[in-house]
Scaffold this active site. Structure first.
Site, PDB file in Angstrom:
ATOM      1  CB  THR A   1      -6.621   2.163   0.782  1.00 45.17           C
ATOM      2  OG1 THR A   1      -5.437   2.934   1.013  1.00 45.17           O
ATOM      3  CG2 THR A   1      -6.335   0.703   1.103  1.00 45.17           C
TER       4      THR A   1
ATOM      5  CG  HIS B   1      -1.143   8.547   5.100  1.00 48.27           C
ATOM      6  ND1 HIS B   1      -1.857   9.496   4.399  1.00 48.27           N
ATOM      7  CD2 HIS B   1      -1.561   7.342   4.642  1.00 48.27           C
ATOM      8  CE1 HIS B   1      -2.679   8.905   3.552  1.00 48.27           C
ATOM      9  NE2 HIS B   1      -2.513   7.593   3.668  1.00 48.27           N
TER      10      HIS B   1
ATOM     11  CG  ASP C   1      -3.206   1.282  -2.435  1.00 49.71           C
ATOM     12  OD1 ASP C   1      -1.979   1.551  -2.419  1.00 49.71           O
ATOM     13  OD2 ASP C   1      -3.916   1.354  -1.420  1.00 49.71           O
ATOM     14  CG  HIS C   2      -2.730   5.043  -3.202  1.00 48.65           C
ATOM     15  ND1 HIS C   2      -1.749   5.397  -2.302  1.00 48.65           N
ATOM     16  CD2 HIS C   2      -3.678   4.406  -2.469  1.00 48.65           C
ATOM     17  CE1 HIS C   2      -2.088   5.016  -1.092  1.00 48.65           C
ATOM     18  NE2 HIS C   2      -3.256   4.387  -1.157  1.00 48.65           N
TER      19      HIS C   2
ATOM     20  CG  ASP D   1      -1.040   4.194   2.913  1.00 51.41           C
ATOM     21  OD1 ASP D   1      -1.083   4.956   1.930  1.00 51.41           O
ATOM     22  OD2 ASP D   1      -1.883   4.232   3.834  1.00 51.41           O
TER      23      ASP D   1
ATOM     24  CG  ASP E   1      -2.069   0.923   1.187  1.00 53.04           C
ATOM     25  OD1 ASP E   1      -1.920   2.027   0.640  1.00 53.04           O
ATOM     26  OD2 ASP E   1      -3.136   0.557   1.699  1.00 53.04           O
TER      27      ASP E   1
ATOM     28  CG  ASN F   1     -10.514   4.717   1.824  1.00 53.44           C
ATOM     29  OD1 ASN F   1     -10.580   3.763   1.048  1.00 53.44           O
ATOM     30  ND2 ASN F   1      -9.379   5.329   2.096  1.00 53.44           N
TER      31      ASN F   1
END
Length: 422
Positions: A80, A214, A255-256, A210, A45, A101
């Site tokens: 996600t 963040h 996913d990104h 991920d 992720d 989400n």
């Protein structure tokens, strides 16, 4: 005495010599099991493909160099759950129903969707690959993939789902308390089983890159630490497969990507629109709104004008390139900021920095990882960017399933990754 000793020595020598004549034959070694390749889908992720260039991921970089790789384009919104469901269904979020989400639905007015929701009602519009596999008699296993704890096609009761739907033969509900090491070991344990209960299709999910993105942003030491850690676990996974003699077609994705953001890149809604005119459904990398009673026209007038660093649309007028805006779960108004900017109801009053995603999928910062390695794939192939709707058709091909009649992606999009015989 000397004659007795000599006689005993001669007799012993005769016995020992005779024993050598009757030595046991060597025990034949057990035949080595010839295993068919397992298809293993791994999600890291928030892993941007440029992270491979930092010199911190030797295992992932080797797999990319030895196999096929690409900078993959996520679907919109670049969140996600929408993208993980796209990866295993081949449909964009606007078509598979996991549009965010956090979602609201008139059929479940008392309980909005969150990332902890396992009510089959929300997930029933598209069938994931592991369900298709189970229906075809192909055993599957899921380690923490979003949606894998949902009994697909099951019914729901007030306090949760009834497990009468279809699930992977083996699965584990997501918990951050389960370490990356435990996740890898669980997958390897599944593959140690006898052939009749060994999975042929497996998913594996990691969230730590991920979380680091963040927390510190894409250029932070937190990310570097997470990259080193995740690469070591991919190394352990590959080594474990080799020890088992288990060939594998690895499809490693994200996913990104991740964009740097902070308090100096904040769009404050209170400066743009009267808070009494709307209810904010989601904020952050984009914002969605429901008008309050009698205030639709006033809200439109405030939102649908020009703004610095942000565009807003009625849901049905979101630009076609996003393939988003027809599903009932998408609120009536949608605002998208420039990549890296945050939409907030009010000013935070504090200084902060970090990373976020959810932005324009065509933005370079949102690019996702794609690595394909194993006997089904070409060596050293670099693919042109493609949309992640092509991953599910690839998985169906690898597992031996027919292609879906309803699809937004095509196997042709990733055909250059496949070896000639495939």
């Amino acid at each position: 005495m000397n004659r007795i000793a000599a006689a005993l020595a001669l007799g012993l020598a005769s016995v020992l010599g005779g024993c050598a004549t009757y030595a046991e034959p060597p025990i034949a070694s057990a035949p080595v099991e010839q295993r068919d390749p397992v298809t293993l889908l791994v999600s890291i992720d928030g892993f941007h493909p440029d992270y491979l260039e930092r010199g911190l991921t030797p295992t992932l970089s080797r797999l990319a160099a030895e196999g096929a790789s690409a900078a993959m384009r996520p679907s919109f919104p670049t969140k996600t759950f929408p993208n993980h469901w796209t990866l295993v269904t081949g449909l964009v979020p606007d078509h598979h129903g996991i549009t965010a989400n956090r979602m609201e639905d008139t059929g479940r007015p008392e309980a909005p969707f969150t990332m902890a929701t396992v009510d089959p009602y929300w997930w029933s519009e598209a069938k994931p690959v592991w369900v298709e596999a189970e229906e075809a008699g192909i055993r599957s296993a899921a380690m923490f993939w979003p949606g894998s704890a949902v009994p697909w096609g099951g019914t729901a009761v007030r306090y949760g789902p009834v497990a009468d739907g279809i699930m992977a033969s083996d699965w584990q509900a997501f918990s951050m308390q389960v370490s990356n090491t435990q996740r890898v070991n669980s997958v390897l344990d599944w593959l140690r089983r006898p052939a009749d209960i060994r999975p042929e299709f497996v998913t594996l999910y990691f969230d730590t890159v991920d979380s680091a993105g963040h927390g510190g942003g894409p250029e932070s030491e937190q990310i570097d630490t997470a990259l080193r850690d995740i690469d070591s676990h991919i190394r352990d996974l590959v080594a474990g497969l080799e020890t088992l003699g288990q060939p594998a077609n690895l499809v490693i994705v994200s996913d990104h990507g991740m964009a740097a953001t902070g308090s100096d890149k904040t769009i404050v809604l209170a400066d743009i629109v009267d808070p009494s005119l709307y209810r904010l459904v989601e904020g952050g990398a984009y914002a969605t709104f429901e008008p309050t009673e009698g205030n639709r026209a006033a809200l439109e007038a405030a939102l649908l004008r020009e703004h610095d660093r942000m565009e807003c649309w009625r849901k049905g007028e979101i630009p076609a390139r996003y393939q988003y805006g027809t599903h009932d779960r998408i609120p009536p108004y949608f605002c998208l900021p420039e990549t890296g900017w945050t939409i907030s109801a009010t000013a935070s009053g504090t200084s902060w920095s970090g990373g976020n995603h959810g932005y324009d999928p065509f933005s370079p910062e949102m690019a996702a990882l794609f690595i394909a390695h194993g006997p089904a794939f070409r060596r050293g192939a670099t693919l042109a960017p493609f949309q992640n709707t092509a991953v599910a058709p690839l998985l169906r091909h690898l597992v031996g399933l027919p292609q879906a009649s309803r699809a937004d992606g095509d196997l042709a999009d990733v055909a250059p990754a496949l070896a000639a015989q495939n």
